[in-house]
Scaffold this motif. Structure first.
Motif, mmCIF file in Angstrom:
data_model
loop_
_atom_site.group_PDB
_atom_site.id
_atom_site.type_symbol
_atom_site.label_atom_id
_atom_site.label_comp_id
_atom_site.label_asym_id
_atom_site.label_seq_id
_atom_site.Cartn_x
_atom_site.Cartn_y
_atom_site.Cartn_z
ATOM 1 N N ALA A 18 0.828 -1.205 0.000
ATOM 2 C CA ALA A 18 0.000 0.000 0.000
ATOM 3 C C ALA A 18 0.860 1.253 0.000
ATOM 4 C CB ALA A 18 -0.931 0.006 1.217
ATOM 5 N N GLY A 19 0.270 2.317 -0.537
ATOM 6 C CA GLY A 19 0.940 3.606 -0.590
ATOM 7 C C GLY A 19 0.262 4.483 -1.626
ATOM 8 N N PRO A 20 0.865 5.604 -1.939
ATOM 9 C CA PRO A 20 0.272 6.496 -2.942
ATOM 10 C C PRO A 20 0.483 5.947 -4.343
ATOM 11 C CG PRO A 20 2.407 7.327 -2.286
ATOM 12 C CD PRO A 20 2.135 6.136 -1.415
ATOM 13 N N CYS A 21 -0.307 6.430 -5.288
ATOM 14 C CA CYS A 21 -0.087 6.037 -6.676
ATOM 15 C C CYS A 21 1.318 6.435 -7.105
ATOM 16 C CB CYS A 21 -1.125 6.696 -7.579
ATOM 17 S SG CYS A 21 -0.882 6.324 -9.332
ATOM 18 N N ALA A 22 1.661 7.706 -6.870
ATOM 19 C CA ALA A 22 2.970 8.225 -7.268
ATOM 20 C C ALA A 22 3.598 8.981 -6.112
ATOM 21 C CB ALA A 22 2.825 9.146 -8.478
ATOM 22 N N LEU A 230 -3.401 -1.852 -2.287
ATOM 23 C CA LEU A 230 -4.298 -0.699 -2.397
ATOM 24 C C LEU A 230 -3.498 0.588 -2.440
ATOM 25 C CD1 LEU A 230 -4.718 1.052 0.516
ATOM 26 C CD2 LEU A 230 -5.815 -1.096 1.170
ATOM 27 N N GLU A 231 -4.089 1.582 -3.056
ATOM 28 C CA GLU A 231 -3.479 2.907 -3.091
ATOM 29 C C GLU A 231 -4.293 3.847 -2.218
ATOM 30 O OE1 GLU A 231 -1.018 2.833 -7.266
ATOM 31 O OE2 GLU A 231 -2.912 3.963 -7.230
ATOM 32 N N THR A 232 -3.577 4.730 -1.515
ATOM 33 C CA THR A 232 -4.218 5.602 -0.547
ATOM 34 C C THR A 232 -3.531 6.953 -0.523
ATOM 35 O OG1 THR A 232 -4.880 5.779 1.784
ATOM 36 C CG2 THR A 232 -2.774 4.713 1.341
ATOM 37 N N HIS A 233 -4.258 7.945 -0.036
ATOM 38 C CA HIS A 233 -3.748 9.319 -0.038
ATOM 39 C C HIS A 233 -4.517 10.098 1.026
ATOM 40 C CE1 HIS A 233 -2.835 13.388 -1.586
ATOM 41 N NE2 HIS A 233 -1.851 12.823 -2.259
ATOM 42 N N PRO A 234 -3.871 11.057 1.700
ATOM 43 C CA PRO A 234 -4.607 11.853 2.699
ATOM 44 C C PRO A 234 -5.799 12.597 2.101
ATOM 45 C CG PRO A 234 -2.238 12.193 2.913
ATOM 46 C CD PRO A 234 -2.446 11.408 1.653
ATOM 47 N N GLU A 235 -5.656 13.056 0.867
ATOM 48 C CA GLU A 235 -6.737 13.768 0.183
ATOM 49 C C GLU A 235 -6.803 13.284 -1.270
ATOM 50 O OE1 GLU A 235 -8.920 15.736 1.438
ATOM 51 O OE2 GLU A 235 -8.045 16.029 3.438
ATOM 52 N N PRO A 236 -7.496 12.178 -1.527
ATOM 53 C CA PRO A 236 -7.548 11.645 -2.893
ATOM 54 C C PRO A 236 -7.975 12.664 -3.945
ATOM 55 C CG PRO A 236 -8.452 10.045 -1.372
ATOM 56 C CD PRO A 236 -8.219 11.304 -0.580
ATOM 57 N N SER A 237 -8.815 13.605 -3.573
ATOM 58 C CA SER A 237 -9.288 14.590 -4.542
ATOM 59 C C SER A 237 -8.176 15.504 -5.029
ATOM 60 C CB SER A 237 -10.419 15.433 -3.936
ATOM 61 O OG SER A 237 -9.952 16.167 -2.815
ATOM 62 N N THR A 238 -7.083 15.602 -4.278
ATOM 63 C CA THR A 238 -5.957 16.444 -4.687
ATOM 64 C C THR A 238 -4.758 15.636 -5.164
ATOM 65 O OG1 THR A 238 -4.971 16.565 -2.467
ATOM 66 C CG2 THR A 238 -6.673 18.192 -3.018
ATOM 67 N N ALA A 239 -4.881 14.299 -5.127
ATOM 68 C CA ALA A 239 -3.771 13.451 -5.582
ATOM 69 C C ALA A 239 -3.466 13.724 -7.055
ATOM 70 C CB ALA A 239 -4.123 11.982 -5.390
ATOM 71 N N LYS A 240 -2.202 13.637 -7.421
ATOM 72 C CA LYS A 240 -1.796 13.981 -8.778
ATOM 73 C C LYS A 240 -1.959 12.833 -9.764
ATOM 74 C CE LYS A 240 1.392 17.549 -7.217
ATOM 75 N NZ LYS A 240 2.774 18.072 -7.217
ATOM 76 N N SER A 241 -2.322 11.655 -9.259
ATOM 77 C CA SER A 241 -2.508 10.501 -10.149
ATOM 78 C C SER A 241 -3.479 9.512 -9.509
ATOM 79 C CB SER A 241 -1.158 9.825 -10.412
ATOM 80 O OG SER A 241 -1.296 8.691 -11.233
ATOM 81 N N ASP A 242 -4.469 9.053 -10.274
ATOM 82 C CA ASP A 242 -5.403 7.996 -9.863
ATOM 83 C C ASP A 242 -6.195 8.309 -8.600
ATOM 84 O OD1 ASP A 242 -4.784 6.539 -12.057
ATOM 85 O OD2 ASP A 242 -3.801 4.879 -11.018
ATOM 86 N N LEU A 247 -8.187 5.064 -1.795
ATOM 87 C CA LEU A 247 -8.813 5.090 -0.473
ATOM 88 C C LEU A 247 -8.269 6.277 0.312
ATOM 89 C CD1 LEU A 247 -10.541 3.421 1.640
ATOM 90 C CD2 LEU A 247 -8.340 2.537 2.441
ATOM 91 N N GLN A 248 -9.148 6.983 0.994
ATOM 92 C CA GLN A 248 -8.687 8.070 1.859
ATOM 93 C C GLN A 248 -7.919 7.470 3.031
ATOM 94 O OE1 GLN A 248 -11.257 11.424 2.174
ATOM 95 N NE2 GLN A 248 -10.743 11.769 4.329
ATOM 96 N N LEU A 249 -6.775 8.071 3.347
ATOM 97 C CA LEU A 249 -5.848 7.498 4.315
ATOM 98 C C LEU A 249 -6.486 7.253 5.681
ATOM 99 C CD1 LEU A 249 -2.892 6.631 4.787
ATOM 100 C CD2 LEU A 249 -2.413 8.984 5.487
#
Length: 269
Positions: A18-22, A230-242, A247-249
């Motif tokens: 798991a981690g961010p897309c990029a 899985l890919e996750t990010h603190p704010e998926p809406s602002t992620a630069k890819s995918d 999933l929201q972190l």
């Protein structure tokens, strides 16, 4: 797949990639890695941090492709050394393999490139574990030959990741009958975020169905998958890819806790 640095490796549950897309920047990457590591420690889940050092398969020429190869790879290595966790990144060209292998533990072959023999051989020849993402256009049975390319190169460290099969132009479907078949070739992971992508939209930006992430994970664990991706990010809406299928972190702890409950129930039988 046996890493000296992987924690909870004797756990009787699934392992997590798991981690961010990029890799977008060092601060965000560390925030994600540390949060997931803490959750996995509390739930006794073996954890591998992932992040793409570059994004080569983009629909539009103006899409985000990365912050620079060396810069991103150095962040991955810093995370690995600082947090003592193995790391994974994907490669797109044969020349990427040797370069990326200096920084990470696992080299991933993207689904679109799974037929590229030279790329698989280059990854295998580094001696690193190779994660083969099943092509959207391939049957589970045909992944046998991709695995053989790794093993015939003298590398026995190989994983398969299922991420769905193309269904029409803009959707993917997962045939869970394929999981037991894939496991006869190599340890098998279910990608519960990319399998919910909606590719080839008219805007040139991939869509997704993140509200079904838990559904995909529950089904995968029920049929005996070895790992979850899985890919996750603190704010998926602002992620630069995918961002559309991530999933929201802050949701990851409750999600993984429910997955562990399912795994523990299955282990009783």
């Amino acid at each position: 797949m046996d890493f000296n640095r992987i924690l909870n490796k004797n756990s009787k549950t699934f392992f997590l990639i798991a981690g961010p897309c990029a890799i977008e920047d060092e601060l965000t990457a560390f925030e994600i890695a540390l949060h997931i590591q803490n959750v996995c420690q509390s739930l006794n889940i073996p954890f591998i941090f992932k992040g793409s050092f570059k994004k080569a398969n983009r629909t539009r020429i103006d899409s985000f492709t990365g912050i620079g190869n060396e810069k991103a790879l150095k962040i991955l290595k810093k995370i690995s050394q600082s947090l003592n966790i193995p790391t994974l990144t994907d490669i797109h060209e044969s020349s990427d393999a040797e370069m990326a292998a200096e920084y990470v533990d696992i080299l991933q072959i993207p689904a679109f490139l799974i037929r590229q023999t030279d790329l698989i051989k280059a990854a295998s020849n580094t001696g690193k574990t190779v994660n083969l993402k099943k092509g959207q256009f391939m049957s589970p049975q045909s992944m046998k030959f991709a695995v053989e390319k790794v093993k015939d190169s003298g590398n026995k460290n190989v994983i398969i990741t299922e991420r769905g099969t193309q269904f029409g132009y803009n959707d993917l479907v997962v045939d869970f009958r394929g999981i037991p078949h894939l496991r006869t070739f190599a340890p098998t992971v279910m990608d519960i975020t990319h399998s919910l992508q909606q590719p080839n939209t008219s805007q040139g930006i991939t869509g997704g169905l993140p509200h079904l992430i838990e559904t995909m994970g529950r089904a995968a664990i029920a049929v005996g998958v070895d790992g979850i991706f899985l890919e996750t990010h603190p704010e998926p809406s602002t992620a630069k890819s995918d961002g559309k299928n991530m999933l929201q972190l802050n949701l990851i702890e409750n999600l993984l806790s429910r997955f562990v409950d399912i795994q523990n129930t299955i282990n009783k039988f």
